[in-house]
Design a protein around this motif. Structure first.
Motif, PDB file in Angstrom:
ATOM      1  N   VAL A   1     -22.695  -6.708 -13.331  1.00  0.00           N
ATOM      2  CA  VAL A   1     -22.438  -7.195 -11.973  1.00  0.00           C
ATOM      3  C   VAL A   1     -23.733  -7.755 -11.392  1.00  0.00           C
ATOM      4  CG1 VAL A   1     -21.720  -6.568  -9.635  1.00  0.00           C
ATOM      5  CG2 VAL A   1     -20.603  -5.507 -11.607  1.00  0.00           C
ATOM      6  N   GLY A   2     -23.688  -8.992 -10.943  1.00  0.00           N
ATOM      7  CA  GLY A   2     -24.847  -9.592 -10.294  1.00  0.00           C
ATOM      8  C   GLY A   2     -26.060  -9.714 -11.193  1.00  0.00           C
ATOM      9  N   GLY A   3     -25.824  -9.867 -12.493  1.00  0.00           N
ATOM     10  CA  GLY A   3     -26.926  -9.998 -13.434  1.00  0.00           C
ATOM     11  C   GLY A   3     -27.543  -8.678 -13.853  1.00  0.00           C
ATOM     12  N   LYS A   4     -26.982  -7.567 -13.395  1.00  0.00           N
ATOM     13  CA  LYS A   4     -27.496  -6.247 -13.740  1.00  0.00           C
ATOM     14  C   LYS A   4     -26.396  -5.431 -14.422  1.00  0.00           C
ATOM     15  CE  LYS A   4     -30.674  -6.302  -9.800  1.00  0.00           C
ATOM     16  NZ  LYS A   4     -31.103  -5.617  -8.549  1.00  0.00           N
ATOM     17  N   PHE A   5     -26.792  -4.279 -14.953  1.00  0.00           N
ATOM     18  CA  PHE A   5     -25.858  -3.423 -15.686  1.00  0.00           C
ATOM     19  C   PHE A   5     -25.755  -2.063 -14.991  1.00  0.00           C
ATOM     20  CE2 PHE A   5     -27.198  -6.548 -18.777  1.00  0.00           C
ATOM     21  CZ  PHE A   5     -26.014  -6.850 -19.447  1.00  0.00           C
ATOM     22  N   PRO A   6     -24.975  -1.992 -13.909  1.00  0.00           N
ATOM     23  CA  PRO A   6     -24.825  -0.719 -13.194  1.00  0.00           C
ATOM     24  C   PRO A   6     -23.747   0.157 -13.821  1.00  0.00           C
ATOM     25  CG  PRO A   6     -23.587  -2.407 -12.068  1.00  0.00           C
ATOM     26  CD  PRO A   6     -24.259  -3.089 -13.231  1.00  0.00           C
ATOM     27  N   ARG A   7     -23.843   1.448 -13.550  1.00  0.00           N
ATOM     28  CA  ARG A   7     -22.741   2.351 -13.881  1.00  0.00           C
ATOM     29  C   ARG A   7     -21.616   2.133 -12.879  1.00  0.00           C
ATOM     30  NH1 ARG A   7     -27.412   5.270 -14.909  1.00  0.00           N
ATOM     31  NH2 ARG A   7     -27.504   6.232 -16.979  1.00  0.00           N
ATOM     32  N   SER A   8     -20.438   2.564 -13.234  1.00  0.00           N
ATOM     33  CA  SER A   8     -19.335   2.479 -12.281  1.00  0.00           C
ATOM     34  C   SER A   8     -19.611   3.382 -11.094  1.00  0.00           C
ATOM     35  CB  SER A   8     -18.021   2.898 -12.946  1.00  0.00           C
ATOM     36  OG  SER A   8     -16.993   3.003 -11.973  1.00  0.00           O
ATOM     37  N   GLU A   9     -19.290   2.895  -9.913  1.00  0.00           N
ATOM     38  CA  GLU A   9     -19.456   3.686  -8.695  1.00  0.00           C
ATOM     39  C   GLU A   9     -18.668   4.985  -8.781  1.00  0.00           C
ATOM     40  OE1 GLU A   9     -17.412   5.173  -5.189  1.00  0.00           O
ATOM     41  OE2 GLU A   9     -16.557   3.805  -6.682  1.00  0.00           O
TER      42      GLU A   9
END
Length: 293
Positions: free
Chosen positions: A21-29
């Motif tokens: 998301v948005g060029g980054k690799f976040p964990r799911s909220e």
């Protein structure tokens, strides 16, 4: 021996892949994840299970990126897409292994699917600077005016990726969306997400600006209705949605006057590509201008 063990008996590290998301690799909220298995039921990895909040974050990232991506020259967008194809080619073996595991194909068939996916990206890269001349026009006018019809990107597109074709089908629906200048939020095939996750890693290192493509893993039945009802999503490609869900998605999309691509199940992704999806996610603006001013 565990299905996570290597041939040497070593216990392999179980991977838990993140969203893109948005060029980054976040964990799911939500903190949720689910196991991904191969065509024979063997464990492959864990994938993040996206939530409604993740959908909102992805749409926000796509909207933020839309101005820059749609405002880039068609030539530049073509260069970026060609770079994506180059990096995919460099990871051919990894893609082939993941497609083979996900779809139960032979090694030769998996390699053929990867080659077709790379070629599909190149094909759409070549269309970026031809859209205006093919879909636009100089209109005949009976008066002292110029009249031009100019195609423009629709905006943020929600894409429910094909469930059967984990890579070729995926690039066949994503590439035309971004080639036309749109940004997108993609829900990957729920049971076969690993090729999509690897594609996200390719996008992150291929000059594609962050937010142009946002990839969520999870279930289309859960995430699809939220995409369809989101007021800041301009269009929807529901090709990967179950048949019984499509009518619900169309009703939800109608409440915010979204353009919904009409689909009747998944097509043969190996067939010759066409410009249907390029045309579907462009709007035609007609401009009038007085002669001599």
């Amino acid at each position: 021996m565990s299905d996570r063990s290597t041939s040497s008996g070593r216990l392999a590290v179980a991977k838990t892949y993140k969203l893109y998301v948005g060029g980054k690799f976040p964990r799911s909220e939500s903190g949720r994840s689910y196991p991904v298995r191969d065509a024979k039921g063997g464990f492959l990895a864990n994938a993040a299970q996206a939530s409604r909040k993740d959908v909102r974050d992805a749409v926000s990232a796509a909207r933020k990126a839309f101005g820059g991506w749609s405002g880039a020259t068609a030539y530049n967008r073509g260069q970026v897409l060609f770079r994506v194809a180059e990096v995919m080619e460099g990871r051919r073996e990894q893609f082939a292994a993941e497609v083979r595991a996900a779809e139960g194909l032979s090694q030769k068939a998996a390699e053929s699917a990867v080659d077709a996916a790379v070629d599909r990206v190149v094909w759409y890269a070549g269309w970026t600077d031809k859209i205006a001349s093919v879909l636009g026009a100089a209109n005949p006018v009976a008066g002292p005016y110029f009249s031009f019809s100019v195609p423009e990107p629709t905006g943020v597109v929600g894409v429910l990726a094909p469930q059967s074709s984990s890579l070729l089908g995926l690039v066949s629906v994503v590439a035309p969306v971004i080639a036309a200048g749109n940004t997108c939020v993609v829900v990957a095939a729920s049971e076969r997400p690993l090729p999509a996750i690897t594609l996200a890693e390719v996008l992150a290192t291929s000059d594609v600006p962050g937010g142009v493509v946002n990839l969520l893993t999870g279930h289309a039945e859960e995430l699809g209705p939220w995409l369809a009802s989101h007021a800041d999503v301009n269009a929807l490609d529901p090709v990967g949605a179950p048949g019984e869900l499509r009518a619900e998605l169309e009703r939800a999309a109608a409440e915010t006057v979204k353009r919904v691509l009409p689909v009747r199940g998944e097509p043969d992704w190996n067939r010759q590509p066409d410009i249907q999806r390029l045309r579907a996610f462009t709007e035609v603006k007609t401009v009038w201008h007085p002669v001599g001013t």
